[in-house]
Write a protein that holds these residues in place. Structure first.
Motif, PDB file in Angstrom:
ATOM      1  N   ALA A   1     -11.008 -16.410   1.358  1.00 57.14           N
ATOM      2  CA  ALA A   1     -10.002 -16.430   2.429  1.00 57.14           C
ATOM      3  C   ALA A   1     -10.424 -15.537   3.591  1.00 57.14           C
ATOM      4  O   ALA A   1     -10.283 -15.910   4.758  1.00 57.14           O
ATOM      5  N   ALA A   2     -10.959 -14.363   3.275  1.00 55.99           N
ATOM      6  CA  ALA A   2     -11.373 -13.434   4.331  1.00 55.99           C
ATOM      7  C   ALA A   2     -12.564 -13.957   5.115  1.00 55.99           C
ATOM      8  O   ALA A   2     -12.695 -13.683   6.311  1.00 55.99           O
ATOM      9  N   SER A   3     -13.442 -14.711   4.455  1.00 54.55           N
ATOM     10  CA  SER A   3     -14.640 -15.200   5.142  1.00 54.55           C
ATOM     11  C   SER A   3     -14.401 -16.521   5.875  1.00 54.55           C
ATOM     12  O   SER A   3     -15.280 -16.985   6.599  1.00 54.55           O
ATOM     13  N   ALA A   4     -13.240 -17.124   5.674  1.00 59.30           N
ATOM     14  CA  ALA A   4     -12.962 -18.415   6.306  1.00 59.30           C
ATOM     15  C   ALA A   4     -11.563 -18.436   6.913  1.00 59.30           C
ATOM     16  O   ALA A   4     -10.696 -19.199   6.479  1.00 59.30           O
ATOM     17  N   PRO A   5     -11.307 -17.610   7.942  1.00 59.34           N
ATOM     18  CA  PRO A   5      -9.956 -17.577   8.517  1.00 59.34           C
ATOM     19  C   PRO A   5      -9.502 -18.935   9.056  1.00 59.34           C
ATOM     20  O   PRO A   5      -8.303 -19.204   9.098  1.00 59.34           O
ATOM     21  N   GLU A   6     -10.447 -19.787   9.425  1.00 59.52           N
ATOM     22  CA  GLU A   6     -10.090 -21.118   9.926  1.00 59.52           C
ATOM     23  C   GLU A   6      -9.527 -22.015   8.825  1.00 59.52           C
ATOM     24  O   GLU A   6      -8.921 -23.051   9.106  1.00 59.52           O
ATOM     25  N   ALA A   7      -9.699 -21.616   7.570  1.00 58.87           N
ATOM     26  CA  ALA A   7      -9.230 -22.414   6.440  1.00 58.87           C
ATOM     27  C   ALA A   7      -7.875 -21.934   5.915  1.00 58.87           C
ATOM     28  O   ALA A   7      -7.411 -22.393   4.883  1.00 58.87           O
TER      29      ALA A   7
END
Length: 135
Positions: free
Chosen positions: A31-37
């Motif tokens: 979640a932290a590495s993919a804020p767009e998701a």
């Protein structure tokens, strides 16, 4: 259908509390590495607002330590997001210590207990090929 895929891989020989702990930490790493998701907040019928979640499923696979090291190696080769968790992190009490013990771990002998990967669907499928869903 999503263009990306998230796979969490956890070592099967861990205690149940360890597996759950590892999976929870790995999910936060994705979640932290993919804020767009990350989706929008949830709002119930009484207009109470709740937290946001990842917009796509996360599949959980089981493996042994050797398979985890292979997944790590393949994911790094394919340049997809990798979130690791090593056994030494069970004995620490905070994030700073986690990062210290991780830094001290040997790259080729890393004692992984879990990994999360996220990337293009076909790349993730190749990285986790041969693994079974965790039961």
């Amino acid at each position: 259908m999503f263009d990306t895929k998230v796979a969490l891989v956890v070592r099967e020989d861990l205690a149940t509390w360890q597996k759950l702990n590892v999976v929870a930490f790995l999910a936060t790493g994705i979640a932290a590495s993919a804020p767009e998701a990350i989706g929008e907040p949830y709002i119930d019928a009484a207009d109470v607002q709740y937290g946001r979640m990842l917009i796509q499923p996360m599949m959980i696979y089981g493996s042994d330590g050797d398979a985890l090291r292979k997944v790590r190696h393949k994911a790094i080769e394919r340049e997809i997001t990798v979130v690791p968790y090593i056994e030494a992190m069970f004995s620490t009490g905070n994030d700073e210590e986690n990062r210290r013990v991780f830094r001290e771990e040997g790259v080729e002998t890393m004692n992984l207990v879990g990994l999360a990967v996220r990337g293009p669907r076909n790349a993730v499928d190749k990285v986790i090929k041969g693994l079974s869903l965790h039961l």
